[in-house]
Design an enzyme around this catalytic site. Structure first.
Site, PDB file in Angstrom:
ATOM      1  N   CYS A   1     -66.679 -57.300  13.086  1.00  0.00           N
ATOM      2  CA  CYS A   1     -65.883 -57.202  11.857  1.00  0.00           C
ATOM      3  C   CYS A   1     -65.359 -58.567  11.437  1.00  0.00           C
ATOM      4  CB  CYS A   1     -64.725 -56.229  12.079  1.00  0.00           C
ATOM      5  SG  CYS A   1     -63.596 -56.118  10.674  1.00  0.00           S
TER       6      CYS A   1
ATOM      7  N   CYS B   1     -61.751 -58.493  10.144  1.00  0.00           N
ATOM      8  CA  CYS B   1     -60.765 -58.386  11.213  1.00  0.00           C
ATOM      9  C   CYS B   1     -60.589 -59.708  11.958  1.00  0.00           C
ATOM     10  CB  CYS B   1     -61.177 -57.316  12.226  1.00  0.00           C
ATOM     11  SG  CYS B   1     -61.684 -55.754  11.512  1.00  0.00           S
ATOM     12  N   ASP B   2     -61.692 -60.382  12.250  1.00  0.00           N
ATOM     13  CA  ASP B   2     -61.670 -61.489  13.214  1.00  0.00           C
ATOM     14  C   ASP B   2     -62.022 -62.858  12.646  1.00  0.00           C
ATOM     15  OD1 ASP B   2     -61.067 -59.597  15.180  1.00  0.00           O
ATOM     16  OD2 ASP B   2     -63.186 -59.218  15.603  1.00  0.00           O
TER      17      ASP B   2
END
Length: 309
Positions: free
Chosen positions: A137, A140-141
């Site tokens: 992701c 997300c990261d």
């Protein structure tokens, strides 16, 4: 002594756009319904920073805001929400039961809208370095890789969307694709090919991910020339597609060769009173607008099924 299951008209399993679409329609039909989601309500679209193709939002909308609005709307009409893992189902008979980590529930109809999970590549080092440089992701990261080189594996919409998201953070993004042309939609291809930070490594596959505590290198092979090379990177983002996590339904419902749930045009499965909607449905086009529509169709036909009992 086991407690009797809490009774509903409809149980919706999955809280992505399909489940939320079903929730809005089931609640408006004044059916007593509960939505069970094991993670965060919103599903995979929570990992999409910006949705540009959902009607009514000419400037786009974040996946988080879009699904939050859907959830608020459904709850306004009476949808209950439970965050819990589904541990078992019994779908035969007039009363269907769903066992969860949050209790036991029974209903006249069940709508399965569990979506799909990110597919793993299955190469050496992937599992070992997940959370230590291997990610599924970019939204997300991505911020963890500011000013660092990364690779994205894949050539479809998932991979190219990830690569474009990473341009905000990474110093360089190498897309590793096993073919000589991308499978992503044309507009995404145009953006990626015009982006100076993105380089496409054609006809190539990942052999191994290595490093010390964190990812440091990716070993790559060219599928045509068989030439091997090593890339020095800080992160590896997997964008190789999705898989259906329907093991708990094997033997209970008809599944296709990809383990997606087979339905008819009414979203009805092979078991009366059980419906499926969204990406988990065989033949789904895997678009937010289609998933919400599936959910609405499933809820309308669940209501008709219950009325006919």
């Amino acid at each position: 002594m086991n407690k009797s299951p809490k009774k509903y008209d409809v149980i919706i399993i999955g809280g992505g756009p399909a489940g939320l679409g079903a929730g809005v329609y089931a609640a408006r039909a004044r059916l007593k319904n509960i939505l069970i989601e094991r993670g965060a309500v919103g599903g995979q679209i929570l990992n999409t920073e910006w949705v540009e193709n959902y009607p009514g939002f000419p400037d786009g909308v974040s996946g988080l805001d879009l699904t939050a609005a859907m959830h608020k709307q459904a709850e306004k009409f009476g949808l209950e929400t439970l965050l819990a893992d589904v541990t078992g189902v019994k779908l035969t008979g007039k009363q269907k039961t769903v066992e969860t980590s949050g209790g036991s529930f029974a209903a006249k109809a069940v709508i399965i809208a569990i979506g799909l999970e990110r597919q793993k590549l299955g190469v050496p080092g992937e599992a070992e370095y997940t959370g230590k440089g291997v990610s599924y992701c970019a939204t997300c990261d991505g911020a963890f890789f500011r000013d660092k080189p990364v690779v994205v594996v894949g050539g479809g919409n998932v991979a190219i969307t990830e690569a474009l998201e990473l341009t905000k953070f990474a110093s360089k993004i190498t897309v590793i694709h096993r073919r000589d042309e991308l499978r992503a939609t044309k507009i995404l291809q145009e953006r990626a090919l015009a982006e100076p930070k993105i380089k496409i490594l054609w006809d190539s596959v990942v052999d191994e991910i290595t490093g010390d505590t964190f990812v440091e290198k990716v070993k790559v092979s060219n599928v045509k020339t068989k030439k091997k090379s090593t890339l020095n990177v800080a992160g590896v983002f997997m964008g190789v597609g999705f898989k259906a996590n329907t093991d708990f339904l094997k033997g209970a419902l008809e599944l296709d060769k990809n383990n997606s749930i087979v339905t008819d045009a009414q979203m009805a499965t092979s078991v009366r009173g059980v419906f499926a909607a969204g990406d988990i449905r065989s033949g789904s086009v895997r678009q937010v607008i289609a998933a919400t529509g599936d959910g609405a169709v499933a809820a309308i036909n669940a209501d008709r099924y219950i009325a006919g009992l």
